[in-house]
Design a protein around this motif. Structure first.
Motif, PDB file in Angstrom:
ATOM      1  N   GLY A 106     -16.341  15.298  -5.973  1.00 24.41           N
ATOM      2  CA  GLY A 106     -15.184  14.444  -5.769  1.00 24.41           C
ATOM      3  C   GLY A 106     -15.421  13.079  -6.381  1.00 24.41           C
ATOM      4  O   GLY A 106     -16.461  12.464  -6.149  1.00 24.41           O
ATOM      5  N   TYR A 107     -14.489  12.625  -7.179  1.00 27.21           N
ATOM      6  CA  TYR A 107     -14.602  11.323  -7.837  1.00 27.21           C
ATOM      7  C   TYR A 107     -13.626  10.296  -7.282  1.00 27.21           C
ATOM      8  O   TYR A 107     -13.632   9.146  -7.726  1.00 27.21           O
ATOM      9  CB  TYR A 107     -14.401  11.484  -9.347  1.00 27.21           C
ATOM     10  N   GLY A 108     -12.786  10.707  -6.335  1.00 30.25           N
ATOM     11  CA  GLY A 108     -11.827   9.769  -5.759  1.00 30.25           C
ATOM     12  C   GLY A 108     -11.011   9.077  -6.836  1.00 30.25           C
ATOM     13  O   GLY A 108     -10.583   9.702  -7.808  1.00 30.25           O
ATOM     14  N   PRO A 109     -10.826   7.757  -6.715  1.00 30.82           N
ATOM     15  CA  PRO A 109     -10.018   7.019  -7.688  1.00 30.82           C
ATOM     16  C   PRO A 109     -10.841   6.424  -8.840  1.00 30.82           C
ATOM     17  O   PRO A 109     -10.329   5.616  -9.606  1.00 30.82           O
ATOM     18  CB  PRO A 109      -9.421   5.898  -6.832  1.00 30.82           C
ATOM     19  N   ALA A 150      -4.488   7.495 -15.997  1.00 32.16           N
ATOM     20  CA  ALA A 150      -3.209   6.812 -16.190  1.00 32.16           C
ATOM     21  C   ALA A 150      -3.199   5.554 -15.328  1.00 32.16           C
ATOM     22  O   ALA A 150      -4.084   5.340 -14.502  1.00 32.16           O
ATOM     23  CB  ALA A 150      -2.058   7.744 -15.805  1.00 32.16           C
ATOM     24  N   ASP A 151      -2.178   4.741 -15.532  1.00 31.95           N
ATOM     25  CA  ASP A 151      -2.047   3.486 -14.806  1.00 31.95           C
ATOM     26  C   ASP A 151      -1.596   3.759 -13.371  1.00 31.95           C
ATOM     27  O   ASP A 151      -0.586   4.425 -13.141  1.00 31.95           O
ATOM     28  CB  ASP A 151      -1.018   2.610 -15.524  1.00 31.95           C
ATOM     29  N   ASN A 152      -2.347   3.262 -12.407  1.00 35.19           N
ATOM     30  CA  ASN A 152      -1.991   3.429 -10.991  1.00 35.19           C
ATOM     31  C   ASN A 152      -0.885   2.480 -10.542  1.00 35.19           C
ATOM     32  O   ASN A 152      -0.530   2.447  -9.364  1.00 35.19           O
ATOM     33  CB  ASN A 152      -3.230   3.226 -10.112  1.00 35.19           C
ATOM     34  N   ALA A 153      -0.317   1.695 -11.461  1.00 33.44           N
ATOM     35  CA  ALA A 153       0.717   0.722 -11.098  1.00 33.44           C
ATOM     36  C   ALA A 153       2.082   1.364 -10.879  1.00 33.44           C
ATOM     37  O   ALA A 153       2.990   0.726 -10.344  1.00 33.44           O
ATOM     38  CB  ALA A 153       0.826  -0.352 -12.190  1.00 33.44           C
ATOM     39  N   ASN A 154       2.251   2.632 -11.297  1.00 29.01           N
ATOM     40  CA  ASN A 154       3.547   3.285 -11.108  1.00 29.01           C
ATOM     41  C   ASN A 154       3.349   4.716 -10.596  1.00 29.01           C
ATOM     42  O   ASN A 154       2.249   5.270 -10.672  1.00 29.01           O
ATOM     43  CB  ASN A 154       4.361   3.267 -12.403  1.00 29.01           C
ATOM     44  N   ASP A 155       4.422   5.306 -10.078  1.00 25.61           N
ATOM     45  CA  ASP A 155       4.340   6.632  -9.460  1.00 25.61           C
ATOM     46  C   ASP A 155       3.925   7.719 -10.451  1.00 25.61           C
ATOM     47  O   ASP A 155       3.166   8.623 -10.101  1.00 25.61           O
ATOM     48  CB  ASP A 155       5.674   7.005  -8.807  1.00 25.61           C
ATOM     49  N   ALA A 156       4.417   7.635 -11.686  1.00 24.21           N
ATOM     50  CA  ALA A 156       4.064   8.648 -12.691  1.00 24.21           C
ATOM     51  C   ALA A 156       2.565   8.608 -12.989  1.00 24.21           C
ATOM     52  O   ALA A 156       1.915   9.654 -13.106  1.00 24.21           O
ATOM     53  CB  ALA A 156       4.871   8.435 -13.968  1.00 24.21           C
ATOM     54  N   GLY A 157       2.011   7.421 -13.105  1.00 23.33           N
ATOM     55  CA  GLY A 157       0.577   7.283 -13.350  1.00 23.33           C
ATOM     56  C   GLY A 157      -0.241   7.774 -12.176  1.00 23.33           C
ATOM     57  O   GLY A 157      -1.252   8.462 -12.348  1.00 23.33           O
ATOM     58  N   LYS A 158       0.188   7.438 -10.971  1.00 20.73           N
ATOM     59  CA  LYS A 158      -0.519   7.902  -9.774  1.00 20.73           C
ATOM     60  C   LYS A 158      -0.516   9.429  -9.703  1.00 20.73           C
ATOM     61  O   LYS A 158      -1.521  10.041  -9.347  1.00 20.73           O
ATOM     62  CB  LYS A 158       0.126   7.313  -8.521  1.00 20.73           C
ATOM     63  N   ALA A 159       0.618  10.033 -10.039  1.00 22.64           N
ATOM     64  CA  ALA A 159       0.707  11.502 -10.012  1.00 22.64           C
ATOM     65  C   ALA A 159      -0.285  12.124 -10.996  1.00 22.64           C
ATOM     66  O   ALA A 159      -0.914  13.143 -10.689  1.00 22.64           O
ATOM     67  CB  ALA A 159       2.131  11.945 -10.329  1.00 22.64           C
ATOM     68  N   ASN A 174      -5.203   5.511  -6.408  1.00 24.21           N
ATOM     69  CA  ASN A 174      -5.896   4.403  -5.731  1.00 24.21           C
ATOM     70  C   ASN A 174      -5.246   3.998  -4.406  1.00 24.21           C
ATOM     71  O   ASN A 174      -5.569   2.953  -3.850  1.00 24.21           O
ATOM     72  CB  ASN A 174      -6.008   3.192  -6.653  1.00 24.21           C
ATOM     73  N   VAL A 175      -4.324   4.821  -3.898  1.00 22.16           N
ATOM     74  CA  VAL A 175      -3.653   4.500  -2.643  1.00 22.16           C
ATOM     75  C   VAL A 175      -4.581   4.868  -1.482  1.00 22.16           C
ATOM     76  O   VAL A 175      -5.137   5.958  -1.450  1.00 22.16           O
ATOM     77  CB  VAL A 175      -2.313   5.261  -2.520  1.00 22.16           C
ATOM     78  N   GLY A 176      -4.755   3.957  -0.550  1.00 20.00           N
ATOM     79  CA  GLY A 176      -5.602   4.218   0.602  1.00 20.00           C
ATOM     80  C   GLY A 176      -7.005   3.688   0.404  1.00 20.00           C
ATOM     81  O   GLY A 176      -7.325   3.040  -0.596  1.00 20.00           O
ATOM     82  N   LYS A 177      -7.846   3.975   1.390  1.00 19.71           N
ATOM     83  CA  LYS A 177      -9.223   3.493   1.361  1.00 19.71           C
ATOM     84  C   LYS A 177     -10.065   4.348   0.414  1.00 19.71           C
ATOM     85  O   LYS A 177      -9.927   5.573   0.381  1.00 19.71           O
ATOM     86  CB  LYS A 177      -9.822   3.544   2.761  1.00 19.71           C
ATOM     87  N   ASP A 178     -10.955   3.677  -0.319  1.00 13.59           N
ATOM     88  CA  ASP A 178     -11.808   4.382  -1.268  1.00 13.59           C
ATOM     89  C   ASP A 178     -12.629   5.482  -0.597  1.00 13.59           C
ATOM     90  O   ASP A 178     -12.762   6.581  -1.144  1.00 13.59           O
ATOM     91  CB  ASP A 178     -12.752   3.408  -1.988  1.00 13.59           C
TER      92      ASP A 178
END
Length: 173
Positions: A144-147, A152-161, A108-112
């Motif tokens: 493409g589904y984007g975010p 996983a939880d986007n609140a931490n780096d592992a989830g974002k990965a 979820n980092v950046g613009k949708d």
């Protein structure tokens, strides 16, 4: 001896292979881009025989393509992605009626809007790669589904990965 025997099933899922007696064999099957350990089978040395082994495989309908990599913020495939994608090509050639959707996902980092475009571009790149290796155009779509579909939880780096992924959905077997 670490000798490997590779066989493909026929149209009804059967195969035959002649192996030396007096050994234990590890049975594996290919599940899209990775091999799955199924069971071990001992063939005694004291007699030659025919063995029937039933392997029950229920392939997933949705599958994360492990080891598919892109540069940060870009859609060009990194060369270390080619082995996993070549494994997928091999499966799609064997299962020549299978139709799949390649799905791109981001965190979820950046613009949708930018994430939607990036995820579509990445899915398109994987699709182009498969087609360049001989998979018919009509058998592979990309989306493409984007975010919008986090796993996983986007609140931490592992989830974002985990959320930054390319996946495959089987549309028709």
């Amino acid at each position: 001896t670490k000798t490997s025997y590779k066989v493909n099933t026929d149209a009804v899922g059967k195969f035959e292979v002649l192996v030396p007696v007096g050994a234990v064999y590890a049975l594996r099957y290919k599940n899209f881009t990775n091999d799955v350990d199924y069971t071990k089978m001992e063939v005694p040395a004291d007699k030659e025989a025919t063995y029937e082994v039933g392997i029950k495989i229920d392939p997933p309908k949705d599958f994360v393509l492990e080891n598919v990599y892109f540069d940060t913020g870009k859609s060009s495939l990194k060369p270390n992605s080619f082995k996993a994608l070549n494994d997928l090509v091999e499966i799609l050639k064997i299962k020549n009626t299978m139709v799949v959707e390649i799905q791109g996902h981001t965190d979820n980092v950046g613009k949708d809007e930018e994430n939607m475009k990036l995820s579509q571009d990445r899915a398109d790149e994987v699709r182009k790669y498969l087609i360049s290796k001989g998979i018919e155009t009509a058998r592979v779509t990309s989306k493409g589904y984007g975010p919008t579909m986090p796993i996983a939880d986007n609140a931490n780096d592992a989830g974002k990965a985990k959320n930054r992924r390319t996946s495959l959905k089987v549309i028709k077997e």
